[in-house]
Scaffold this motif. Structure first.
Motif, PDB file in Angstrom:
ATOM      1  N   TYR A   1       0.871  -1.187  -0.123  1.00  0.00           N
ATOM      2  CA  TYR A   1      -0.119   0.035  -0.039  1.00  0.00           C
ATOM      3  C   TYR A   1       0.864   1.090  -0.229  1.00  0.00           C
ATOM      4  O   TYR A   1       1.815   1.069   0.266  1.00  0.00           O
ATOM      5  CB  TYR A   1      -0.858   0.140   1.145  1.00  0.00           C
ATOM      6  N   VAL A   2       0.338   2.640  -0.298  1.00  0.00           N
ATOM      7  CA  VAL A   2       0.819   3.640  -0.482  1.00  0.00           C
ATOM      8  C   VAL A   2      -0.060   4.529   0.584  1.00  0.00           C
ATOM      9  O   VAL A   2      -1.169   4.332   0.187  1.00  0.00           O
ATOM     10  CB  VAL A   2       1.171   4.452  -1.689  1.00  0.00           C
ATOM     11  N   ARG A   3       0.473   5.396   1.422  1.00  0.00           N
ATOM     12  CA  ARG A   3      -0.415   5.911   2.259  1.00  0.00           C
ATOM     13  C   ARG A   3      -0.130   7.312   2.562  1.00  0.00           C
ATOM     14  O   ARG A   3       1.103   7.700   2.877  1.00  0.00           O
ATOM     15  CB  ARG A   3      -0.711   5.344   3.608  1.00  0.00           C
ATOM     16  N   GLY A   4      -0.772   8.412   2.429  1.00  0.00           N
ATOM     17  CA  GLY A   4      -0.458   9.839   2.682  1.00  0.00           C
ATOM     18  C   GLY A   4      -1.398  10.421   3.973  1.00  0.00           C
ATOM     19  O   GLY A   4      -2.514   9.908   4.273  1.00  0.00           O
ATOM     20  N   VAL A   5      -0.746  11.118   4.799  1.00  0.00           N
ATOM     21  CA  VAL A   5      -1.341  11.269   6.077  1.00  0.00           C
ATOM     22  C   VAL A   5      -1.312  12.990   6.450  1.00  0.00           C
ATOM     23  O   VAL A   5      -0.176  13.613   6.027  1.00  0.00           O
ATOM     24  CB  VAL A   5      -0.634  10.642   7.468  1.00  0.00           C
ATOM     25  N   LEU A   6      -2.460  13.526   7.004  1.00  0.00           N
ATOM     26  CA  LEU A   6      -2.194  15.014   7.261  1.00  0.00           C
ATOM     27  C   LEU A   6      -2.893  15.063   8.539  1.00  0.00           C
ATOM     28  O   LEU A   6      -4.087  14.574   8.908  1.00  0.00           O
ATOM     29  CB  LEU A   6      -3.129  15.661   6.423  1.00  0.00           C
ATOM     30  N   TYR A   7      -2.235  15.835   9.537  1.00  0.00           N
ATOM     31  CA  TYR A   7      -2.743  16.092  10.788  1.00  0.00           C
ATOM     32  C   TYR A   7      -2.411  17.571  11.288  1.00  0.00           C
ATOM     33  O   TYR A   7      -1.199  17.706  11.321  1.00  0.00           O
ATOM     34  CB  TYR A   7      -2.355  15.078  11.837  1.00  0.00           C
ATOM     35  N   GLU A   8      -3.279  18.654  11.829  1.00  0.00           N
ATOM     36  CA  GLU A   8      -2.848  19.713  12.143  1.00  0.00           C
ATOM     37  C   GLU A   8      -3.670  19.887  13.541  1.00  0.00           C
ATOM     38  O   GLU A   8      -4.944  19.966  13.387  1.00  0.00           O
ATOM     39  CB  GLU A   8      -3.253  20.727  11.065  1.00  0.00           C
ATOM     40  N   GLY A   9      -3.066  19.573  14.667  1.00  0.00           N
ATOM     41  CA  GLY A   9      -3.586  19.962  15.928  1.00  0.00           C
ATOM     42  C   GLY A   9      -2.451  19.311  16.896  1.00  0.00           C
ATOM     43  O   GLY A   9      -1.619  19.037  16.768  1.00  0.00           O
ATOM     44  N   GLY A  10      -3.336  19.482  18.263  1.00  0.00           N
ATOM     45  CA  GLY A  10      -2.418  19.000  19.374  1.00  0.00           C
ATOM     46  C   GLY A  10      -2.531  17.497  19.619  1.00  0.00           C
ATOM     47  O   GLY A  10      -3.258  16.889  19.288  1.00  0.00           O
ATOM     48  N   ARG A  11      -1.341  17.100  20.292  1.00  0.00           N
ATOM     49  CA  ARG A  11      -1.122  15.568  20.588  1.00  0.00           C
ATOM     50  C   ARG A  11      -1.544  15.557  22.157  1.00  0.00           C
ATOM     51  O   ARG A  11      -0.754  15.478  22.721  1.00  0.00           O
ATOM     52  CB  ARG A  11       0.088  15.084  20.213  1.00  0.00           C
ATOM     53  N   LYS A  12      -2.934  15.118  22.298  1.00  0.00           N
ATOM     54  CA  LYS A  12      -3.316  15.088  23.706  1.00  0.00           C
ATOM     55  C   LYS A  12      -2.551  14.165  24.532  1.00  0.00           C
ATOM     56  O   LYS A  12      -2.449  14.170  25.787  1.00  0.00           O
ATOM     57  CB  LYS A  12      -4.779  14.890  23.960  1.00  0.00           C
ATOM     58  N   PHE A  13      -1.794  12.951  23.968  1.00  0.00           N
ATOM     59  CA  PHE A  13      -1.453  11.854  24.581  1.00  0.00           C
ATOM     60  C   PHE A  13      -0.005  12.157  25.141  1.00  0.00           C
ATOM     61  O   PHE A  13       0.623  11.661  26.204  1.00  0.00           O
ATOM     62  CB  PHE A  13      -1.391  10.769  23.950  1.00  0.00           C
ATOM     63  N   GLU A  14       0.586  13.399  24.508  1.00  0.00           N
ATOM     64  CA  GLU A  14       2.065  13.895  25.057  1.00  0.00           C
ATOM     65  C   GLU A  14       1.955  15.072  25.925  1.00  0.00           C
ATOM     66  O   GLU A  14       1.054  15.594  25.832  1.00  0.00           O
ATOM     67  CB  GLU A  14       2.787  14.115  23.442  1.00  0.00           C
ATOM     68  N   THR A  15       2.966  14.882  26.729  1.00  0.00           N
ATOM     69  CA  THR A  15       3.038  16.119  27.678  1.00  0.00           C
ATOM     70  C   THR A  15       3.052  17.565  26.992  1.00  0.00           C
ATOM     71  O   THR A  15       3.602  17.606  25.913  1.00  0.00           O
ATOM     72  CB  THR A  15       4.545  15.758  28.501  1.00  0.00           C
ATOM     73  N   ASN A  16       2.193  18.193  27.333  1.00  0.00           N
ATOM     74  CA  ASN A  16       1.870  19.535  27.019  1.00  0.00           C
ATOM     75  C   ASN A  16       1.213  19.725  25.818  1.00  0.00           C
ATOM     76  O   ASN A  16       1.095  20.783  25.147  1.00  0.00           O
ATOM     77  CB  ASN A  16       3.157  20.334  26.888  1.00  0.00           C
ATOM     78  N   ALA A  17       0.547  18.597  25.361  1.00  0.00           N
ATOM     79  CA  ALA A  17      -0.250  18.591  24.039  1.00  0.00           C
ATOM     80  C   ALA A  17       0.322  19.405  23.113  1.00  0.00           C
ATOM     81  O   ALA A  17      -0.240  20.154  22.372  1.00  0.00           O
ATOM     82  CB  ALA A  17      -1.573  19.036  24.378  1.00  0.00           C
ATOM     83  N   PRO A  18       1.818  19.075  22.457  1.00  0.00           N
ATOM     84  CA  PRO A  18       2.204  19.891  21.382  1.00  0.00           C
ATOM     85  C   PRO A  18       1.540  19.727  20.103  1.00  0.00           C
ATOM     86  O   PRO A  18       1.061  18.725  19.874  1.00  0.00           O
ATOM     87  CB  PRO A  18       3.637  19.076  21.218  1.00  0.00           C
ATOM     88  N   SER A  19       1.435  20.924  19.456  1.00  0.00           N
ATOM     89  CA  SER A  19       0.781  21.074  18.013  1.00  0.00           C
ATOM     90  C   SER A  19       1.628  20.479  16.961  1.00  0.00           C
ATOM     91  O   SER A  19       2.770  20.798  16.856  1.00  0.00           O
ATOM     92  CB  SER A  19       0.271  22.356  18.084  1.00  0.00           C
ATOM     93  N   TYR A  20       1.037  19.792  16.070  1.00  0.00           N
ATOM     94  CA  TYR A  20       1.612  19.095  14.781  1.00  0.00           C
ATOM     95  C   TYR A  20       1.024  19.662  13.791  1.00  0.00           C
ATOM     96  O   TYR A  20      -0.096  20.187  13.629  1.00  0.00           O
ATOM     97  CB  TYR A  20       1.815  17.564  14.960  1.00  0.00           C
TER      98      TYR A  20
END
Length: 174
Positions: free
Chosen positions: A155-174
């Motif tokens: 397979y080939v896969r493309g991903v896009l995510y813009e927002g905080g990572r709630k599971f990580e300390t300080n919920a850093p934005s990606y």
């Protein structure tokens, strides 16, 4: 930890369709209902509940037959409150509204397949300018193309995510 109660409904003919997907090696989403509704502790897997506030989740999906192919379309969402971990010196609250809606489509690989999902919502995210965790809009998803070649499924896969990572300390934005 990991506690919830869920109700699923699937008509008999669709249960057979889900079973056929699994039996043919295509896995699918499994039979988690054409309609599903649940309540669960929303602090993630293997983490103690931190606010006694349950998350509510709902999903609808339907696998259509298109000739020899199966196309499964779905939509759902969840809402609740989530408690994040923060470093000392990082401002903002620790409890945030965690809410998302999503849509998905899967054309099962017989032999060619496509899969896509997209979600939008709100949750915690670190604002680097103010060094504060804030309630922020988030969105993202993925698209994937695959082909079944015997027991192999490249397979080939493309991903896009813009927002905080709630599971990580300080919920850093990606």
């Amino acid at each position: 930890r990991d506690i919830g109660i869920f109700a699923y409904y699937t008509p008999k003919n669709i249960r057979h369709r889900f079973k056929d997907l699994v039996d043919s090696g295509l896995k699918g989403s499994g039979d988690f209902g054409v309609v599903a509704l649940g309540v669960y502790n929303g602090q993630t897997a293997n983490k103690p509940e931190k606010n006694e506030g349950p998350h509510v989740v709902a999903r609808v999906t339907y696998p259509f037959t298109l000739g020899s192919q199966i196309l499964e379309l779905g939509a759902g969402g969840y809402t609740g409150k989530f408690v994040i971990k923060k470093d000392e010196g990082v401002g903002g609250e620790t409890e945030f509204r965690d809410a998302r809606v999503h849509a998905s489509a899967v054309l099962y690989p017989k032999p060619f397949g496509l899969q896509a999902e997209y979600n939008i919502g709100t949750g915690p995210g670190l604002d680097k300018a103010t060094n504060e965790v804030q309630q922020k809009f988030l969105h993202g998803g993925y698209a994937m193309a695959m082909v079944r070649i015997g027991p192999v499924l490249p397979y080939v896969r493309g991903v896009l995510y813009e927002g905080g990572r709630k599971f990580e300390t300080n919920a850093p934005s990606y």
